[in-house]
Scaffold this active site. Structure first.
Site, PDB file in Angstrom:
ATOM      1  N   ASP A   9     -96.465   9.296 107.054  1.00 50.31           N
ATOM      2  CA  ASP A   9     -95.526   9.206 105.931  1.00 50.31           C
ATOM      3  C   ASP A   9     -94.781  10.529 105.714  1.00 50.31           C
ATOM      4  O   ASP A   9     -95.321  11.601 105.980  1.00 50.31           O
ATOM      5  CB  ASP A   9     -96.301   8.813 104.667  1.00 50.31           C
ATOM      6  CG  ASP A   9     -95.378   8.325 103.558  1.00 50.31           C
ATOM      7  OD1 ASP A   9     -94.233   7.914 103.862  1.00 50.31           O
ATOM      8  OD2 ASP A   9     -95.796   8.344 102.387  1.00 50.31           O
TER       9      ASP A   9
ATOM     10  N   ARG B 218     -88.326  12.263 103.411  1.00 48.23           N
ATOM     11  CA  ARG B 218     -88.300  13.488 102.604  1.00 48.23           C
ATOM     12  C   ARG B 218     -88.094  14.724 103.484  1.00 48.23           C
ATOM     13  O   ARG B 218     -87.413  15.662 103.104  1.00 48.23           O
ATOM     14  CB  ARG B 218     -89.603  13.623 101.806  1.00 48.23           C
ATOM     15  CG  ARG B 218     -89.596  12.805 100.518  1.00 48.23           C
ATOM     16  CD  ARG B 218     -90.990  12.637  99.964  1.00 48.23           C
ATOM     17  NE  ARG B 218     -91.717  11.602 100.688  1.00 48.23           N
ATOM     18  CZ  ARG B 218     -93.022  11.385 100.534  1.00 48.23           C
ATOM     19  NH1 ARG B 218     -93.729  12.135  99.719  1.00 48.23           N
ATOM     20  NH2 ARG B 218     -93.595  10.407 101.206  1.00 48.23           N
TER      21      ARG B 218
ATOM     22  N   HIS C 146     -86.898  10.110 111.056  1.00 48.32           N
ATOM     23  CA  HIS C 146     -87.611   9.152 111.926  1.00 48.32           C
ATOM     24  C   HIS C 146     -87.547   9.612 113.385  1.00 48.32           C
ATOM     25  O   HIS C 146     -88.532   9.522 114.106  1.00 48.32           O
ATOM     26  CB  HIS C 146     -87.026   7.745 111.784  1.00 48.32           C
ATOM     27  CG  HIS C 146     -87.152   7.193 110.392  1.00 48.32           C
ATOM     28  ND1 HIS C 146     -88.317   7.275 109.671  1.00 48.32           N
ATOM     29  CD2 HIS C 146     -86.265   6.551 109.588  1.00 48.32           C
ATOM     30  CE1 HIS C 146     -88.131   6.711 108.477  1.00 48.32           C
ATOM     31  NE2 HIS C 146     -86.899   6.267 108.401  1.00 48.32           N
TER      32      HIS C 146
ATOM     33  N   GLU D  47     -93.865  -4.444 104.068  1.00 45.58           N
ATOM     34  CA  GLU D  47     -92.996  -4.065 102.939  1.00 45.58           C
ATOM     35  C   GLU D  47     -91.767  -3.269 103.393  1.00 45.58           C
ATOM     36  O   GLU D  47     -90.770  -3.187 102.670  1.00 45.58           O
ATOM     37  CB  GLU D  47     -93.779  -3.232 101.916  1.00 45.58           C
ATOM     38  CG  GLU D  47     -94.795  -4.012 101.096  1.00 45.58           C
ATOM     39  CD  GLU D  47     -96.036  -4.424 101.869  1.00 45.58           C
ATOM     40  OE1 GLU D  47     -96.410  -3.706 102.829  1.00 45.58           O
ATOM     41  OE2 GLU D  47     -96.613  -5.473 101.546  1.00 45.58           O
ATOM     42  N   ASN D  48     -91.827  -2.668 104.585  1.00 44.15           N
ATOM     43  CA  ASN D  48     -90.708  -1.833 105.038  1.00 44.15           C
ATOM     44  C   ASN D  48     -89.439  -2.639 105.339  1.00 44.15           C
ATOM     45  O   ASN D  48     -88.341  -2.068 105.405  1.00 44.15           O
ATOM     46  CB  ASN D  48     -91.093  -0.977 106.255  1.00 44.15           C
ATOM     47  CG  ASN D  48     -92.041   0.168 105.934  1.00 44.15           C
ATOM     48  OD1 ASN D  48     -92.902   0.528 106.745  1.00 44.15           O
ATOM     49  ND2 ASN D  48     -91.909   0.779 104.761  1.00 44.15           N
ATOM     50  N   TRP D  49     -89.554  -3.983 105.446  1.00 48.53           N
ATOM     51  CA  TRP D  49     -88.343  -4.809 105.618  1.00 48.53           C
ATOM     52  C   TRP D  49     -87.437  -4.692 104.394  1.00 48.53           C
ATOM     53  O   TRP D  49     -86.252  -4.995 104.464  1.00 48.53           O
ATOM     54  CB  TRP D  49     -88.710  -6.288 105.808  1.00 48.53           C
ATOM     55  CG  TRP D  49     -89.465  -6.583 107.066  1.00 48.53           C
ATOM     56  CD1 TRP D  49     -90.777  -6.953 107.140  1.00 48.53           C
ATOM     57  CD2 TRP D  49     -88.977  -6.562 108.412  1.00 48.53           C
ATOM     58  NE1 TRP D  49     -91.134  -7.156 108.452  1.00 48.53           N
ATOM     59  CE2 TRP D  49     -90.054  -6.925 109.254  1.00 48.53           C
ATOM     60  CE3 TRP D  49     -87.732  -6.269 108.999  1.00 48.53           C
ATOM     61  CZ2 TRP D  49     -89.934  -7.004 110.639  1.00 48.53           C
ATOM     62  CZ3 TRP D  49     -87.619  -6.353 110.384  1.00 48.53           C
ATOM     63  CH2 TRP D  49     -88.705  -6.716 111.188  1.00 48.53           C
TER      64      TRP D  49
ATOM     65  N   ARG E 118    -103.525  10.362 105.874  1.00 54.47           N
ATOM     66  CA  ARG E 118    -102.160  10.075 105.426  1.00 54.47           C
ATOM     67  C   ARG E 118    -101.457  11.401 105.185  1.00 54.47           C
ATOM     68  O   ARG E 118    -101.991  12.270 104.498  1.00 54.47           O
ATOM     69  CB  ARG E 118    -102.136   9.259 104.128  1.00 54.47           C
ATOM     70  CG  ARG E 118    -100.700   8.949 103.688  1.00 54.47           C
ATOM     71  CD  ARG E 118    -100.603   8.059 102.469  1.00 54.47           C
ATOM     72  NE  ARG E 118     -99.209   7.670 102.264  1.00 54.47           N
ATOM     73  CZ  ARG E 118     -98.804   6.480 101.857  1.00 54.47           C
ATOM     74  NH1 ARG E 118     -99.675   5.538 101.582  1.00 54.47           N
ATOM     75  NH2 ARG E 118     -97.515   6.219 101.713  1.00 54.47           N
TER      76      ARG E 118
ATOM     77  N   ARG F  33    -102.326   7.123  98.474  1.00 56.26           N
ATOM     78  CA  ARG F  33    -102.427   5.665  98.373  1.00 56.26           C
ATOM     79  C   ARG F  33    -102.546   5.071  99.766  1.00 56.26           C
ATOM     80  O   ARG F  33    -102.281   5.729 100.770  1.00 56.26           O
ATOM     81  CB  ARG F  33    -101.247   5.070  97.588  1.00 56.26           C
ATOM     82  CG  ARG F  33     -99.886   5.395  98.137  1.00 56.26           C
ATOM     83  CD  ARG F  33     -98.780   4.663  97.338  1.00 56.26           C
ATOM     84  NE  ARG F  33     -97.459   5.018  97.825  1.00 56.26           N
ATOM     85  CZ  ARG F  33     -96.609   5.826  97.188  1.00 56.26           C
ATOM     86  NH1 ARG F  33     -96.911   6.350  96.025  1.00 56.26           N
ATOM     87  NH2 ARG F  33     -95.419   6.085  97.722  1.00 56.26           N
TER      88      ARG F  33
HETATM   89  C1  IPE Z   1     -96.396   3.324 104.656  1.00 58.37           C
HETATM   90  O1  IPE Z   1     -95.398   4.207 104.272  1.00 58.37           O
HETATM   91  C2  IPE Z   1     -95.945   2.548 105.855  1.00 58.37           C
HETATM   92  C3  IPE Z   1     -95.809   3.322 107.099  1.00 58.37           C
HETATM   93  C4  IPE Z   1     -96.128   4.588 107.257  1.00 58.37           C
HETATM   94  C5  IPE Z   1     -95.280   2.585 108.213  1.00 58.37           C
HETATM   95  P1  IPE Z   1     -94.372   3.848 103.089  1.00 58.37           P
HETATM   96  O2  IPE Z   1     -93.514   5.022 102.920  1.00 58.37           O
HETATM   97  O3  IPE Z   1     -93.730   2.553 103.369  1.00 58.37           O
HETATM   98  O4  IPE Z   1     -95.376   3.690 101.877  1.00 58.37           O
HETATM   99  P2  IPE Z   1     -95.105   3.478 100.309  1.00 58.37           P
HETATM  100  O5  IPE Z   1     -94.561   2.118 100.148  1.00 58.37           O
HETATM  101  O6  IPE Z   1     -94.190   4.554  99.860  1.00 58.37           O
HETATM  102  O7  IPE Z   1     -96.449   3.608  99.695  1.00 58.37           O
HETATM  103  C1  IPE Z   2     -92.641   7.063 107.144  1.00 56.72           C
HETATM  104  O1  IPE Z   2     -91.766   7.936 106.500  1.00 56.72           O
HETATM  105  C2  IPE Z   2     -91.948   6.148 108.129  1.00 56.72           C
HETATM  106  C3  IPE Z   2     -91.963   4.723 107.772  1.00 56.72           C
HETATM  107  C4  IPE Z   2     -92.474   4.200 106.709  1.00 56.72           C
HETATM  108  C5  IPE Z   2     -91.320   3.816 108.704  1.00 56.72           C
HETATM  109  P1  IPE Z   2     -90.877   7.444 105.277  1.00 56.72           P
HETATM  110  O2  IPE Z   2     -89.617   6.874 105.823  1.00 56.72           O
HETATM  111  O3  IPE Z   2     -91.652   6.543 104.398  1.00 56.72           O
HETATM  112  O4  IPE Z   2     -90.567   8.809 104.529  1.00 56.72           O
HETATM  113  P2  IPE Z   2     -90.559   9.049 102.967  1.00 56.72           P
HETATM  114  O5  IPE Z   2     -91.902   8.611 102.461  1.00 56.72           O
HETATM  115  O6  IPE Z   2     -89.447   8.248 102.392  1.00 56.72           O
HETATM  116  O7  IPE Z   2     -90.356  10.521 102.821  1.00 56.72           O
HETATM  117 MG    MG Z   3     -92.855   6.831 102.793  1.00 52.15          MG
END
Ligand code: IPE
Ligand code: IPE
Ligand code: MG
Length: 251
Positions: free
Chosen positions: A22, A26, A39, A69-71, A190, A196
């Protein structure tokens, strides 16, 4: 500087490490860049984790790569992630193969774009007989969906076969999860400072050691990985017993 690797006890390695990667967004925005730059920069951190695991021969590494949920992210970000996944699978397949690693996925990949789906199947197929470690990508993965799917399939078995409800043991239940044949998670890491679980491996982390690191995923290095292993090895895993019992078991 002493190599942190020297502090690792090869006899007390976790069998299964899972990482919630994660903080890419940011990391990029703090430098005034687009989230997708984060990414892209994450790929080197993935290599660092895979190589570090391979170096000390940890048998299973699961990476949370795309959640159910990422969709819900903006369409451009989802499609950038899918393209990056496709390119990375294409570019890294030979390296995975030559390191003797095996690729597996958990999650419903039938919902991924066909190009990604086909490439995943291709890399899984060419690496399936490798005997080194197993790299597991959690893709379109959600733990609640996984558990619900298991419950539905078990209900079907009860209805259509002679499986009796009283025979649904922990082992039977686990054989219906995406992670069947994969040992439980020993260490979950994490990055990004969030404390979380975000719907990741809820069943499988029942007795995992959890480590929440303040660094953002693109900054993750081999050293960070080895430091996490050393911290893990300094924990006493009691599984409900007392510390005296654990010491007596070891003696
Ligand atoms: C969790 O990260 C999913 C992956 C790392 C693929 P998110 O950034 O989607 O998590 P939340 O929703 O903020 O907790
Ligand atoms: C994790 O980084 C990658 C995925 C969830 C695919 P994020 O894209 O969630 O980065 P933040 O949490 O928004 O910084
Ligand atoms: Mg994230």
């Amino acid at each position: 500087m002493e190599d942190i690797k020297q502090l690792i006890d090869k006899k007390k390695l976790p069998k299964h490490v899972a990482i919630i990667m994660d903080g890419n967004g940011r990391w990029a925005t703090s430098q005034g860049k687009e989230r997708t730059f984060g990414h892209k920069s994450a790929i080197q951190a993935v290599r660092n984790a895979v190589n570090a695991c391979n170096e000390i021969e940890i048998p299973y590494l699961t990476l949370y790569t795309f959640s159910t949920e990422n969709w819900n992210r903006p369409e451009e970000e989802v499609s950038a992630l899918m393209n990056l996944l496709f390119e990375t699978l294409l570019n890294e397949a030979d390296d995975l193969y030559s390191k003797g690693l095996r690729l597996k996925v958990i999650g419903d990949i039938s919902a991924m774009p066909k190009m990604v789906y086909d490439q995943l199947n291709h890399v899984m197929e060419i690496t399936k007989d490798n005997k080194g470690g197993t790299l597991i990508l959690a893709l379109n993965y959600g733990s609640q969906a996984e558990i619900l799917n298991a419950v539905k399939n078990i209900a079907k078995e009860v209805k259509n076969t002679n499986l009796q409800p009283e025979n649904i043991t922990k082992d039977v239940f686990e054989s219906f999860l995406y992670t069947k044949d994969i040992p439980p998670v020993d260490l979950m890491i994490r990055t990004s400072g969030e404390v979380r679980i975000s719907n990741f491996l809820l069943w499988q982390i029942a007795y995992a050691e959890l480590q929440f690191l303040d660094i953002l995923w693109p900054d993750f290095t081999r050293e960070e990985f080895f430091k996490a292993i050393v911290r893990y090895q300094n924990k006493e895993r009691r599984y409900g017993k007392t510390s005296d019992q654990i010491k007596a078991d070891k003696a």
